[in-house]
Motif scaffolding. Sequence first.
Motif, PDB file in Angstrom:
ATOM      1  N   ALA A 268       9.458  60.092   4.990  1.00 59.17           N
ATOM      2  CA  ALA A 268       8.115  60.504   5.264  1.00 59.17           C
ATOM      3  C   ALA A 268       7.791  61.401   4.165  1.00 59.17           C
ATOM      4  CB  ALA A 268       7.786  61.157   6.662  1.00 59.17           C
ATOM      5  N   VAL A 269       8.812  62.391   3.644  1.00 61.02           N
ATOM      6  CA  VAL A 269       8.426  63.401   2.665  1.00 61.02           C
ATOM      7  C   VAL A 269       8.305  62.566   1.319  1.00 61.02           C
ATOM      8  CG1 VAL A 269       9.627  65.198   1.459  1.00 61.02           C
ATOM      9  CG2 VAL A 269       9.821  65.236   3.784  1.00 61.02           C
ATOM     10  N   LEU A 270       9.001  61.705   1.217  1.00 61.47           N
ATOM     11  CA  LEU A 270       8.933  60.803  -0.176  1.00 61.47           C
ATOM     12  C   LEU A 270       7.655  60.202  -0.192  1.00 61.47           C
ATOM     13  CD1 LEU A 270      12.596  59.368  -0.404  1.00 61.47           C
ATOM     14  CD2 LEU A 270      11.523  61.435  -1.686  1.00 61.47           C
ATOM     15  N   GLU A 271       7.189  59.748   0.932  1.00 60.41           N
ATOM     16  CA  GLU A 271       5.923  58.891   1.048  1.00 60.41           C
ATOM     17  C   GLU A 271       4.824  59.871   0.539  1.00 60.41           C
ATOM     18  OE1 GLU A 271       2.829  56.819   4.117  1.00 60.41           O
ATOM     19  OE2 GLU A 271       4.936  56.895   4.549  1.00 60.41           O
ATOM     20  N   LYS A 272       4.979  61.053   1.144  1.00 63.24           N
ATOM     21  CA  LYS A 272       3.700  61.690   1.114  1.00 63.24           C
ATOM     22  C   LYS A 272       3.746  62.567  -0.202  1.00 63.24           C
ATOM     23  CE  LYS A 272       3.038  62.450   5.900  1.00 63.24           C
ATOM     24  NZ  LYS A 272       3.186  63.196   7.334  1.00 63.24           N
ATOM     25  N   CYS A 273       4.785  62.940  -0.731  1.00 58.33           N
ATOM     26  CA  CYS A 273       4.987  63.601  -1.750  1.00 58.33           C
ATOM     27  C   CYS A 273       4.635  62.603  -3.123  1.00 58.33           C
ATOM     28  CB  CYS A 273       6.443  64.104  -2.120  1.00 58.33           C
ATOM     29  SG  CYS A 273       6.606  65.644  -0.982  1.00 58.33           S
ATOM     30  N   THR A 274       4.618  61.421  -2.907  1.00 61.38           N
ATOM     31  CA  THR A 274       4.443  60.491  -4.109  1.00 61.38           C
ATOM     32  C   THR A 274       3.160  60.740  -4.656  1.00 61.38           C
ATOM     33  OG1 THR A 274       6.141  58.895  -3.428  1.00 61.38           O
ATOM     34  CG2 THR A 274       4.264  58.107  -4.871  1.00 61.38           C
ATOM     35  N   MET A 275       2.111  60.753  -3.833  1.00 62.37           N
ATOM     36  CA  MET A 275       0.672  60.921  -4.153  1.00 62.37           C
ATOM     37  C   MET A 275       0.479  62.340  -4.678  1.00 62.37           C
ATOM     38  SD  MET A 275      -0.694  58.015  -4.233  1.00 62.37           S
ATOM     39  CE  MET A 275      -2.112  58.955  -4.910  1.00 62.37           C
ATOM     40  N   MET A 276       1.182  63.301  -3.873  1.00 67.55           N
ATOM     41  CA  MET A 276       1.240  64.601  -4.324  1.00 67.55           C
ATOM     42  C   MET A 276       1.549  64.874  -5.710  1.00 67.55           C
ATOM     43  SD  MET A 276       2.617  66.707  -1.179  1.00 67.55           S
ATOM     44  CE  MET A 276       2.111  66.484   0.505  1.00 67.55           C
ATOM     45  N   LEU A 277       2.698  64.139  -6.098  1.00 65.85           N
ATOM     46  CA  LEU A 277       3.029  64.109  -7.418  1.00 65.85           C
ATOM     47  C   LEU A 277       2.298  63.770  -8.560  1.00 65.85           C
ATOM     48  CD1 LEU A 277       7.019  63.229  -8.538  1.00 65.85           C
ATOM     49  CD2 LEU A 277       4.977  62.277  -9.592  1.00 65.85           C
ATOM     50  N   LEU A 278       1.607  62.748  -8.077  1.00 69.40           N
ATOM     51  CA  LEU A 278       0.578  61.959  -9.165  1.00 69.40           C
ATOM     52  C   LEU A 278      -0.427  63.081  -9.395  1.00 69.40           C
ATOM     53  CD1 LEU A 278      -0.613  59.570 -10.730  1.00 69.40           C
ATOM     54  CD2 LEU A 278      -1.833  59.128  -8.551  1.00 69.40           C
ATOM     55  N   THR A 279      -1.337  63.526  -8.514  1.00 75.40           N
ATOM     56  CA  THR A 279      -2.298  64.486  -8.621  1.00 75.40           C
ATOM     57  C   THR A 279      -1.733  65.859  -9.302  1.00 75.40           C
ATOM     58  OG1 THR A 279      -2.093  65.340  -6.400  1.00 75.40           O
ATOM     59  CG2 THR A 279      -3.757  63.336  -7.105  1.00 75.40           C
ATOM     60  N   ALA A 280      -0.726  66.398  -8.765  1.00 77.84           N
ATOM     61  CA  ALA A 280      -0.245  67.736  -9.269  1.00 77.84           C
ATOM     62  C   ALA A 280       0.325  67.487 -10.759  1.00 77.84           C
ATOM     63  CB  ALA A 280       0.969  68.203  -8.521  1.00 77.84           C
ATOM     64  N   SER A 281       0.864  66.390 -11.237  1.00 75.32           N
ATOM     65  CA  SER A 281       1.192  66.279 -12.477  1.00 75.32           C
ATOM     66  C   SER A 281       0.045  66.079 -13.497  1.00 75.32           C
ATOM     67  CB  SER A 281       2.288  65.007 -12.799  1.00 75.32           C
ATOM     68  OG  SER A 281       3.472  65.201 -11.864  1.00 75.32           O
ATOM     69  N   LYS A 282      -0.956  65.333 -12.973  1.00 77.29           N
ATOM     70  CA  LYS A 282      -2.201  65.125 -13.852  1.00 77.29           C
ATOM     71  C   LYS A 282      -2.862  66.301 -13.934  1.00 77.29           C
ATOM     72  CE  LYS A 282      -4.910  61.510 -12.292  1.00 77.29           C
ATOM     73  NZ  LYS A 282      -5.593  61.041 -11.231  1.00 77.29           N
ATOM     74  N   THR A 283      -3.044  67.069 -13.048  1.00 80.07           N
ATOM     75  CA  THR A 283      -3.591  68.628 -13.085  1.00 80.07           C
ATOM     76  C   THR A 283      -2.801  69.353 -13.985  1.00 80.07           C
ATOM     77  OG1 THR A 283      -4.215  68.289 -10.596  1.00 80.07           O
ATOM     78  CG2 THR A 283      -4.299  70.636 -11.848  1.00 80.07           C
ATOM     79  N   CYS A 284      -1.408  69.505 -14.086  1.00 83.96           N
ATOM     80  CA  CYS A 284      -0.766  70.259 -14.902  1.00 83.96           C
ATOM     81  C   CYS A 284      -0.918  69.687 -16.559  1.00 83.96           C
ATOM     82  CB  CYS A 284       0.680  69.838 -14.639  1.00 83.96           C
ATOM     83  SG  CYS A 284       1.305  71.735 -14.424  1.00 83.96           S
ATOM     84  N   LEU A 285      -0.992  68.423 -16.543  1.00 79.26           N
ATOM     85  CA  LEU A 285      -1.302  67.982 -18.050  1.00 79.26           C
ATOM     86  C   LEU A 285      -2.913  68.159 -18.328  1.00 79.26           C
ATOM     87  CD1 LEU A 285       0.157  64.242 -17.763  1.00 79.26           C
ATOM     88  CD2 LEU A 285       1.068  66.068 -19.143  1.00 79.26           C
ATOM     89  N   ARG A 286      -3.704  68.273 -17.618  1.00 81.59           N
ATOM     90  CA  ARG A 286      -5.044  68.711 -17.851  1.00 81.59           C
ATOM     91  C   ARG A 286      -5.182  70.002 -18.073  1.00 81.59           C
ATOM     92  NH1 ARG A 286     -10.041  65.913 -17.523  1.00 81.59           N
ATOM     93  NH2 ARG A 286      -8.404  64.051 -18.009  1.00 81.59           N
ATOM     94  N   HIS A 287      -4.317  70.754 -17.448  1.00 80.07           N
ATOM     95  CA  HIS A 287      -4.647  72.315 -17.340  1.00 80.07           C
ATOM     96  C   HIS A 287      -3.138  72.869 -17.743  1.00 80.07           C
ATOM     97  CE1 HIS A 287      -8.593  71.741 -16.006  1.00 80.07           C
ATOM     98  NE2 HIS A 287      -8.088  71.170 -15.005  1.00 80.07           N
ATOM     99  N   PRO A 288      -2.832  72.730 -19.024  1.00 75.05           N
ATOM    100  CA  PRO A 288      -1.368  73.049 -19.088  1.00 75.05           C
ATOM    101  C   PRO A 288      -0.907  74.468 -19.115  1.00 75.05           C
ATOM    102  CG  PRO A 288      -2.415  72.289 -21.201  1.00 75.05           C
ATOM    103  CD  PRO A 288      -3.199  72.155 -20.104  1.00 75.05           C
TER     104      PRO A 288
END
Length: 637
Positions: free
Chosen positions: A222-242
């Motif tokens: 359950a952690v892996l499933e939910k964190c997959t989408m968190m990882l996507l948006t958190a990484s995109k946010t970091c790339l946009r605002h480094p």
Amino acid sequence: KREKEAPGELSGAVHCVNFDSGLEIKTRSVEQTLIPLVSQITTLINHKDKPKKSERTLAAIHRVGQAVSVAVGRFVAVGEAIATENQELKDEMGQACFEARRAGDAIAQLTDAGSALPSQPDGRLTIFSDRTGMVKAARLLLSSVTKVLVLADRIVIKQITTSRNKVLVTLDHLERVSTFQEFVQIFSQFGNEMVEFAHLTGDRQNDLKDEKKKARMAAARAVLEKCTMMLLTASKTCLRHPDCESARINKDAVFHRMRCALEQVIEIVTEARSCGENKVLPASIHDGIRDFKCSVECLRENLHALSPQSVGSQLEALVERTEDFTDSAYTSHEQRQAILGLCQLARQDTQQLVHAWVEAQSAHAKEATEDMEVAILKTCQSVNDLRRELHKVAVGRASDLLKVHGEQLPLQALKAAGAEGNLEAVAEYSGKLTEQKEQLVETCRLLCHVSGSEPLEITCIHAEETFHVIGPQIISAAQTLALHPSSKIAKENLEVFCEAWESQLCDMALLLREINDVFEGRRGDKRPYLSLPRPGVSVAPHVLMNIPEQTSMAKLGLELRLLSSDVDTEVEKWEEQEHDIVRQSQSLASMAYNMHLFTRGEGLLKTTLDLFHQAEVCASIFANLSPPSVVFSSSFN
């Protein structure tokens, strides 16, 4: 001595196969494979008790013996093929296959009609005088076949471990990417690897016999499933605002949690002796009451089984655990007084029991006296009343919290404050969310005390950890949005973390129902994997899905959501947000996400009819897309 044991014991061997090889059956698939073999062998051994048999019975036994031999031959052929493909198992598997074939041949020889003695005057044949030989062959066959199955199971474990290693390597690459284009490429690979890992671990979870391991596996997945989408948006946010510190903190927390969940899966699968399986669960009040009652009731049979001091110490340890309830700031005065009063009553009843116990020992009584019996009943009743009161307090608090927090007021306020760029308001509502988190964490701890089974205790601990981790992540995501209020990626990131919080509240409501069911004796410990559609929510009464169909739907939903995330990522590159292709692709991604939520029993789609209608809409959009849309549709291929 072992050769003369009752043949019926062989039928129970399938549940605990140790034999000379020290093997233990840990999965249902191995157990189910052995059951028919055990049944046939038991039939043969039971007929050994009557050496004289008719020709018809003899022929039947001969057929069973030959069937066992042929089945073993086919089984061994598969084992030998596995050994050829996996050199690290070649020697062990080869030896196990050799022993299985030898045992199968021995059984065939012992049941051969040609070995029957001449007919007796009553027309019956005498056969199978070598009962010891049959028992030896049966034991060797079960032991060797079990060993082949357990060795083959190592291949499954190896597949899961290899899949985990691939995910870890790609996860490291994702964490280090510095360009948006590189991230898109690697995340696509990561999504495929996560889907493969989800398939393997889902099958393994369903195959496990140990309910505690199944619960731990469900929590990690359950952690892996939910964190997959968190990882996507958190990484995109970091790339946009480094240069944004809160965005980096948010991203780092997601990567850390995913690595911990991956490690937990491997600990369960390989039974590693690090911290996972051997981590002792917190002592729960339910277990303390159960053990205390067991100690008290065993005095009926043996007055000297325990000492009065040990029983008193057991009770005091149990009372000490109730401090999690009485010391809580959220426990009302009335509830606190009720718990303390029941603890004192349990002490008084236990003291009366000890007094009657000592008198019985002084009188050299061989069993519990009448006074002791009354005291035992009163003591057990008082701790039962304590358990009932604690259950009422924990479940009542959880129900009240779910009603209050179901409105999601702090989350809505944080979203609004972040979108306005109001850092002061974000700080204010972050404090309220933190207080809410602490209430939920403490409530999960109380539910763990009264859950009634170890699998549910594990689920309570998972819920506690999830609230503890996601709360700060929501706050860091809100801070990032407040610093960059015009950032669509930062807004999406906050939405994903808020959805994870809401999803955990839904899971807590399900957990609460299961704890009530166990307390009232309506059902057992088993709980479905969190991704499966929940009964009564996702499936229309006239369109029911069985478990395999639900599992398939859940897996397809995860795949669809991962693929649609590629579309989201690709859309970020387009500057003309009003472009028809972009607009329609975003609609497809939104629909895909709704279909994914359906597989978890959440979202706007409530029945399978809603799901089918959504799929039809998706198909019509695909049909109407203009040729340039190939750029986007390729993300679904």
